[in-house]
Design an enzyme around this catalytic site. Structure first.
Site, mmCIF file in Angstrom:
data_model
loop_
_atom_site.group_PDB
_atom_site.id
_atom_site.type_symbol
_atom_site.label_atom_id
_atom_site.label_comp_id
_atom_site.label_asym_id
_atom_site.label_seq_id
_atom_site.Cartn_x
_atom_site.Cartn_y
_atom_site.Cartn_z
ATOM 1 C CB CYS A 122 44.595 36.679 36.527
ATOM 2 S SG CYS A 122 44.238 35.299 35.400
ATOM 3 C CG ASP A 123 42.571 36.320 41.125
ATOM 4 O OD1 ASP A 123 42.175 35.944 40.003
ATOM 5 O OD2 ASP A 123 42.389 35.658 42.153
ATOM 6 C CE LYS A 124 44.678 39.854 44.820
ATOM 7 N NZ LYS A 124 44.316 38.532 44.279
ATOM 8 C CB SER A 515 40.128 31.880 46.572
ATOM 9 O OG SER A 515 39.755 31.516 45.269
#
EC number: 4.2.1.9
Length: 613
Positions: A122-124, A515
């Site tokens: 996921c994102d980070k 986002s």
């Protein structure tokens, strides 16, 4: 030939104590002759993109050991941006990237590991691990958890995702029953959210950088085909170790694979597929870790001639990551870019001697290999689950329509210019970023009145209270890396603008970020940020702002003399929000803010400041 790094802790009489401890972990005499390979996992039950990773580290470990290595697994943290959004939890999201990078560095260097398998999603987490890999510069391979299946409901004619649930919840005309149906249907399985949001964008970019296997970014988390990616990653990392430590082949090191040209390839892919603006932030940060001079000017240059070849949610409702996979995945997009002369194909990867060889083998329009075609027919089962590799559904056919399909050829591109753009002007002297893939062409040039909010919270209140009108440019400032701190995502303000019917009637500018689920005229990463003395901190309510995407400009229509006078006054007051913000900034966040640079530098730590200590 370089020695194994692990010899530092496994050889010599003075390391008897260390060997005793290694033996306590299960190592035998013969193991001290093998490479010790770290598996950086990121399992957590907080995040759907990571909830299925618990046993996958050991799956890779067993394959490493079968191939002749010693595997040692550890975990990093993982923050779910969607759950952390809309409250102070979002202050921790971007800073967690640095913590993840540090934790991988700490574990690998403290234990002298010889190589790394990065299990991210996921994102980070993918960016943080990428930063660590380029810092450490030892053999590495990335294998992510894979994307979630798109949601299904009888109430919508298209696949659903997280953003649909948020937008419908903000629509006052929607019934509670409809909101509940969307909520229950939007995120049906484990995996990273199903559109081309930040997580999936970054996992796709690891393919373009040459650090992941084909299919890494697009094979569904639930599909049995993904298991082979994990097994192959285990075998490949042992091969990379042999080539580096056994054959002195430095071409396998991450800084030699992910070099300047590879970063250009990654950004070219990002622009062509309309990826999240967050990817710019993360690529800039990773480039700094690799000591590569790759910056916003390079991204601006690429964005002017790379076409958009793929449109996926949130930029279009018709397609999700499962559709990208059916169309041949990332290597089919890379193949189209290569045919258009837009890709460096002479670069090495972890799986092939050159990117050109990889494309020839994995682009479904170039290869007749039935196994490759079979692989890209992997599809969704539509069964809610949190279990990896739990289904084997296949499409009856591939989407190889390069004229009207999910992935287009250069000749039939969605647009001649790609899905991301960098804007410059007096309000963002060091640049700001817009995801043009999600912007209606009718508002590519937009002039409006500034409506100032000094935090995301006040912006949300203002939008819901109908304080924002058609023609306004919402400006949310003091939300940058230093000013937030933590550079919050602004998905709620953009979702609420949509729910108010203002998605095409307003713009939003911020020194924060967005986002991957954001669309509309949403411009982020304004640099320098307000807390660093950026012009965005000088804008006043009612000021005219002109946004001109075709000319890559954004300007505050106020005279230089007036801006100079405002700057003098602001210097006296200090660069901080006028209104008190009810947020708790902890010591950990203050430490992050102290060293944070603006977004044009990737929001990494200010190394010049550290070097001066």
């Amino acid at each position: 030939m370089p020695d194994y790094r692990s010899k530092t802790s496994t050889h010599g009489r003075n390391m008897a104590g260390a060997r005793a401890l290694w033996r306590a972990t299960g190592m035998k005499d013969d193991d001290f002759k093998k490479p010790i390979i770290a598996i950086a996992n990121s399992f957590t039950q907080f995040v759907p993109g990571h909830v299925h990773l618990k046993d996958l580290g050991q799956l890779v470990a067993r394959e490493i050991e079968r191939a002749g290595g010693v595997a040692k697994e550890f975990n990093t943290i993982a923050v779910d941006d969607g759950i952390a959004m809309g409250h102070d939890g979002m202050l921790y999201s971007l800073p967690s990237r640095e913590i993840i990078a540090d934790s991988v560095e700490y574990m690998v260097n403290a234990h002298c590991a010889d190589a790394i398998v990065c299990i991210s999603n996921c994102d980070k987490i993918t960016p943080g691990m990428l930063m660590a890999a380029l810092r450490l510069n030892i053999p590495v391979i990335f294998v992510s958890g894979g994307p979630m299946e798109a949601g299904k409901t009888k109430l919508a004619s298209h696949g659903l995702d997280l953003v649909d649930a948020m937008v419908i919840a903000a629509d006052s005309s929607a019934s509670d029953e409809k909101v509940a149906e969307y909520e229950r249907s939007a995120c049906p399985t484990c995996g990273s959210c199903s559109g081309m949001f930040t997580a999936n964008s970054m996992n796709c970019l690891t393919e373009a950088l040459g650090l992941a296997l084909p299919g890494n970014g697009s094979t569904l988390a639930t599909h049995s085909d993904r298991e082979e990616l994990f097994l192959r990653a285990g075998r490949t990392i042992v091969e990379l170790c042999q080539r580096y430590y056994g054959d002195n082949d430095e071409s396998v090191l991450p800084r030699n694979i992910a070099n300047f040209k590879a970063f250009e390839n990654a950004m070219t892919l990002d622009i062509a597929m309309g990826g999240s603006t967050n990817t710019i932030l993360h690529l800039l940060a990773a480039a700094q870790e690799a000591e590569i001079d790759f910056d916003l000017r390079d991204i601006d240059r690429l964005s002017r001639h790379v076409p958009q070849l793929c449109k996926v949610a949130p930029n279009i409702q018709k397609y999700h990551m499962e559709d990208v996979h059916r169309a041949g995945g990332i290597f089919s997009i890379l193949g189209e870019l290569a045919r258009g002369g837009l890709l460096h194909t002479d670069l090495p990867t972890v799986h092939s001697k050159t990117m050109a060889e990889g494309i020839a083998q994995w682009d479904i329009t170039q290869t007749s290999d039935e196994a490759v075609h079979h692989f890209f027919k992997a599809g969704p089962a539509g069964i809610p689950t949190q279990t990896a590799f739990s289904q084997s559904t296949r499409w009856d056919s591939l989407d190889d329509d390069r004229e009207n399909g999910c992935i287009r050829s250069v000749e039939h591109a969605y647009s001649k210019e790609g899905g991301l753009a960098v804007l410059y002007g007096n309000i963002a002297l060091d640049g700001c970023v817009v995801k043009t893939a999600g912007v209606d062409e009718s508002i590519h040039v937009f002039e409006g009145n500034a409506k100032i909010f000094e935090s995301q919270d006040s912006a949300v209140r203002g939008i819901l209270a109908d304080e924002v009108k058609e023609g306004d440019i919402v400006i949310i400032r003091y939300e940058g890396p230093k000013g937030g701190p933590g550079m919050q995502e602004m998905l709620y303000p953009t979702s609420y603008l949509k729910s108010k019917g203002l998605g095409k009637a307003c713009a939003l500018l911020t020194d924060g970020r967005f986002s991957g689920g954001t669309s509309g005229l949403s411009i982020g990463h304004a640099s320098p940020e307000a807390a660093a003395g950026g012009t965005i901190g000088l804008v006043q309510d009612g000021d005219k702002v002109l946004i001109d995407i075709p000319n890559r400009s954004i300007n505050l229509l106020v005279s230089d003399e007036e801006l100079a006078a405002r700057r003098v006054e602001q210097d006296k007051k200090g660069w901080k929000p006028v209104e008190a913000r009810p947020r708790k900034v902890t010591t950990a966040l203050k430490a992050y803010a102290l060293l944070a640079t603006s977004a044009d530098k990737g929001a990494v730590r200010n190394k010049a400041m550290l070097d001066g200590l």
